[in-house]
Design an enzyme around this catalytic site. Structure first.
Site, PDB file in Angstrom:
ATOM      1  N   THR A 183       0.839  -1.203   0.000  1.00 15.90           N
ATOM      2  CA  THR A 183       0.000   0.000   0.000  1.00 15.90           C
ATOM      3  C   THR A 183       0.875   1.254   0.000  1.00 15.90           C
ATOM      4  OG1 THR A 183      -0.225  -0.067   2.410  1.00 15.90           O
ATOM      5  CG2 THR A 183      -1.986  -1.099   1.121  1.00 15.90           C
TER       6      THR A 183
ATOM      7  N   PHE B  13      -6.702  -5.608  -0.353  1.00 12.38           N
ATOM      8  CA  PHE B  13      -7.972  -6.239  -0.717  1.00 12.38           C
ATOM      9  C   PHE B  13      -9.091  -5.901   0.252  1.00 12.38           C
ATOM     10  CE2 PHE B  13      -4.610  -8.711  -2.598  1.00 12.38           C
ATOM     11  CZ  PHE B  13      -5.066  -8.863  -3.890  1.00 12.38           C
TER      12      PHE B  13
ATOM     13  N   GLN C 214       2.117 -13.398  -0.683  1.00 11.10           N
ATOM     14  CA  GLN C 214       0.820 -13.620  -1.308  1.00 11.10           C
ATOM     15  C   GLN C 214       0.604 -12.587  -2.410  1.00 11.10           C
ATOM     16  OE1 GLN C 214      -2.278 -14.421   2.085  1.00 11.10           O
ATOM     17  NE2 GLN C 214      -0.632 -13.206   2.959  1.00 11.10           N
TER      18      GLN C 214
ATOM     19  N   ASP D 116       2.285  -8.464  -7.230  1.00 10.08           N
ATOM     20  CA  ASP D 116       2.719  -7.225  -7.874  1.00 10.08           C
ATOM     21  C   ASP D 116       4.174  -7.238  -8.339  1.00 10.08           C
ATOM     22  OD1 ASP D 116       4.176  -6.839  -5.448  1.00 10.08           O
ATOM     23  OD2 ASP D 116       2.501  -5.712  -4.579  1.00 10.08           O
TER      24      ASP D 116
ATOM     25  N   HIS E 168       0.676 -16.823  -4.704  1.00 11.87           N
ATOM     26  CA  HIS E 168      -0.524 -16.553  -5.490  1.00 11.87           C
ATOM     27  C   HIS E 168      -0.193 -16.136  -6.923  1.00 11.87           C
ATOM     28  CE1 HIS E 168      -2.949 -15.906  -1.503  1.00 11.87           C
ATOM     29  NE2 HIS E 168      -2.649 -17.160  -1.737  1.00 11.87           N
TER      30      HIS E 168
ATOM     31  N   CYS F 214      -1.187 -19.407 -20.365  1.00 12.92           N
ATOM     32  CA  CYS F 214      -2.230 -20.294 -20.864  1.00 12.92           C
ATOM     33  C   CYS F 214      -2.602 -21.281 -19.764  1.00 12.92           C
ATOM     34  CB  CYS F 214      -1.729 -21.043 -22.092  1.00 12.92           C
ATOM     35  SG  CYS F 214      -2.852 -22.371 -22.602  1.00 12.92           S
TER      36      CYS F 214
ATOM     37  N   CYS G  56      -4.715 -19.048 -26.437  1.00 10.40           N
ATOM     38  CA  CYS G  56      -3.290 -19.392 -26.529  1.00 10.40           C
ATOM     39  C   CYS G  56      -2.892 -19.656 -27.976  1.00 10.40           C
ATOM     40  CB  CYS G  56      -2.995 -20.627 -25.681  1.00 10.40           C
ATOM     41  SG  CYS G  56      -1.280 -21.164 -25.781  1.00 10.40           S
TER      42      CYS G  56
ATOM     43  N   ASP H 118       2.523   1.459  10.719  1.00  5.98           N
ATOM     44  CA  ASP H 118       2.671   1.464   9.270  1.00  5.98           C
ATOM     45  C   ASP H 118       3.990   0.762   8.910  1.00  5.98           C
ATOM     46  OD1 ASP H 118       2.292   2.459   6.483  1.00  5.98           O
ATOM     47  OD2 ASP H 118       4.125   3.533   6.990  1.00  5.98           O
TER      48      ASP H 118
HETATM   49  P1  OAD Z   1      -5.658  -8.009   2.865  1.00  4.23           P
HETATM   50  O1  OAD Z   1      -6.161  -6.825   2.112  1.00  4.23           O
HETATM   51  O2  OAD Z   1      -6.618  -9.032   3.306  1.00  4.23           O
HETATM   52  O3  OAD Z   1      -4.892  -7.533   4.179  1.00  4.23           O
HETATM   53  C1  OAD Z   1      -3.939  -6.516   4.124  1.00  4.23           C
HETATM   54  C2  OAD Z   1      -3.675  -6.068   5.555  1.00  4.23           C
HETATM   55  O4  OAD Z   1      -2.622  -5.123   5.511  1.00  4.23           O
HETATM   56  C3  OAD Z   1      -4.874  -5.391   6.204  1.00  4.23           C
HETATM   57  O5  OAD Z   1      -5.181  -6.087   7.401  1.00  4.23           O
HETATM   58  C4  OAD Z   1      -4.399  -3.956   6.482  1.00  4.23           C
HETATM   59  O6  OAD Z   1      -4.815  -3.498   7.748  1.00  4.23           O
HETATM   60  C5  OAD Z   1      -2.905  -4.096   6.441  1.00  4.23           C
HETATM   61  N1  OAD Z   1      -2.197  -2.906   5.937  1.00  4.23           N
HETATM   62  C6  OAD Z   1      -2.478  -2.193   4.816  1.00  4.23           C
HETATM   63  N2  OAD Z   1      -1.566  -1.232   4.628  1.00  4.23           N
HETATM   64  C7  OAD Z   1      -0.694  -1.301   5.679  1.00  4.23           C
HETATM   65  C8  OAD Z   1       0.467  -0.561   6.054  1.00  4.23           C
HETATM   66  N3  OAD Z   1       0.932   0.461   5.323  1.00  4.23           N
HETATM   67  N4  OAD Z   1       1.109  -0.937   7.192  1.00  4.23           N
HETATM   68  C9  OAD Z   1       0.656  -1.972   7.947  1.00  4.23           C
HETATM   69  N5  OAD Z   1      -0.426  -2.704   7.625  1.00  4.23           N
HETATM   70  C10 OAD Z   1      -1.095  -2.378   6.504  1.00  4.23           C
HETATM   71  O7  OAD Z   1      -4.474  -8.630   1.961  1.00  4.23           O
HETATM   72  P2  OAD Z   1      -3.777 -10.073   2.084  1.00  4.23           P
HETATM   73  O8  OAD Z   1      -3.724 -10.542   3.482  1.00  4.23           O
HETATM   74  O9  OAD Z   1      -2.538  -9.994   1.304  1.00  4.23           O
HETATM   75  O10 OAD Z   1      -5.457 -13.650  -2.855  1.00  4.23           O
HETATM   76  O11 OAD Z   1      -4.818 -10.948   1.276  1.00  4.23           O
HETATM   77  C11 OAD Z   1      -4.540 -12.294   1.069  1.00  4.23           C
HETATM   78  C12 OAD Z   1      -5.074 -12.732  -0.264  1.00  4.23           C
HETATM   79  O12 OAD Z   1      -6.450 -12.373  -0.400  1.00  4.23           O
HETATM   80  C13 OAD Z   1      -4.443 -12.062  -1.449  1.00  4.23           C
HETATM   81  O13 OAD Z   1      -3.224 -12.650  -1.816  1.00  4.23           O
HETATM   82  C14 OAD Z   1      -5.454 -12.254  -2.521  1.00  4.23           C
HETATM   83  C15 OAD Z   1      -6.670 -11.873  -1.727  1.00  4.23           C
HETATM   84  O14 OAD Z   1      -7.846 -12.402  -2.178  1.00  4.23           O
HETATM   85  C16 OAD Z   1      -5.849 -14.050  -4.042  1.00  4.23           C
HETATM   86  O15 OAD Z   1      -6.205 -13.268  -4.898  1.00  4.23           O
HETATM   87  C17 OAD Z   1      -5.812 -15.534  -4.219  1.00  4.23           C
HETATM   88 ZN    ZN Z   2      -1.604 -23.076 -24.430  1.00  2.00          ZN
END
Ligand code: OAD
Ligand code: ZN
Length: 247
Positions: free
Chosen positions: A26, A33, A99, A102, A119, A127, A152, A235
């Protein structure tokens, strides 16, 4: 106090696992998400069965993908990514398990053999049948010219961003490597993840059971906070800037 405890744990670690989620990016301008304003606040995710189910779903998936890419174009690693890369470079961390899709850990200098992208990677497409790589520019050119993503070139299969959707199989070898690293870790740093998506979210507890110190650094509380040796709510960019070295 907590900052000092973190410093000490990092100083003593020899085989740390750094585990990251969207919260580490972020600070680079990429929305997470589940925060307000996060990606899932706008749209429910398109799952794998939906992607397979119709041409319209595939068009919608690609429209969203291009919109997110347009909104985050030029995103660069931030101080927290750089700090993580340094922990690897100095031998404190054995591996980075992310996870995130990017590509910013790679961009910040974590070598491929020390980076596990559970992920997948959203900086290219693949493909679904033969795995052949397709570049996003080329997919977009076809999409804009014809209104549909290309199939593809090699086998006619569906082309999808090289990321794992809900309902899609995880890369088995990546998950096995992550699990093995967690079992051997002396320190497990869970950074910027809500820890709700499995099997990734099981890794902190795997590490803790196997004897690692568990640190959870996340703005919001997580269900695993009670098991952590240290919980930090700051943060991540501010927290890790002191470890980032020269920008
Ligand atoms: P989430 O969006 O679920 O969680 C991100 C966490 O980071 C939140 O709890 C925020 O409070 C925290 N956060 C955001 N910015 C911050 C900062 N600057 N400092 C400290 N904390 C901060 O994201 P993920 O846990 O990565 O999967 O989500 C897991 C998976 O769910 C992703 O890989 C994706 C999603 O669906 C797939 O697409 C398969
Ligand atoms: Zn293919």
């Amino acid at each position: 106090r907590k900052i000092e405890a973190l410093r000490k744990l990092i100083a003593e670690a020899r085989s740390a696992v750094v585990f990251t989620g969207a919260g580490i990016s972020t600070g680079s301008g990429i929305p997470d998400f589940r925060s307000p304003g996060g990606i899932w606040a706008k749209n429910r995710p398109i799952d794998f069965q939906q992607f397979l189910s119709s041409a319209e779903m595939r068009r919608e998936a690609w429209r969203r993908k291009f919109a997110i890419d347009d909104a985050t174009r030029g995103a660069k690693p931030n101080a927290a990514h750089r700090a993580v890369a340094r922990l690897v470079e100095t031998g404190t961390a054995a591996v980075v398990v992310t996870q995130n899709i990017d590509g910013l850990h790679g961009a910040s200098g974590v070598p491929d053999d020390k980076l596990i992208e559970l992920h997948g990677n959203g900086t290219y497409a693949a493909c679904l049948d033969c795995g052949r790589r397709h570049e996003l520019d080329e997919v977009r050119r076809v999409f804009e010219a014809t209104g549909d993503p290309p199939d593809c070139r090699a086998c006619g299969g569906f082309v999808k961003s090289a990321t794992i959707s809900f309902g899609q199989a995880m890369p088995v070898d990546a998950m096995e490597r992550a699990h093995a690293a967690a079992e051997e870790a002396d320190l497990f740093l869970a950074l910027g993840s809500s820890l709700v998506v499995y099997p990734a979210a099981a890794l902190p507890i795997t590490a803790k059971r196997a004897g690692a110190a568990l640190v959870i650094a996340n703005r919001e509380p997580t269900d695993f906070d009670p098991y952590a040796d240290l919980v930090l709510r700051s943060d991540l960019v501010a927290l890790f800037a002191p470890y980032a070295g020269a920008p």
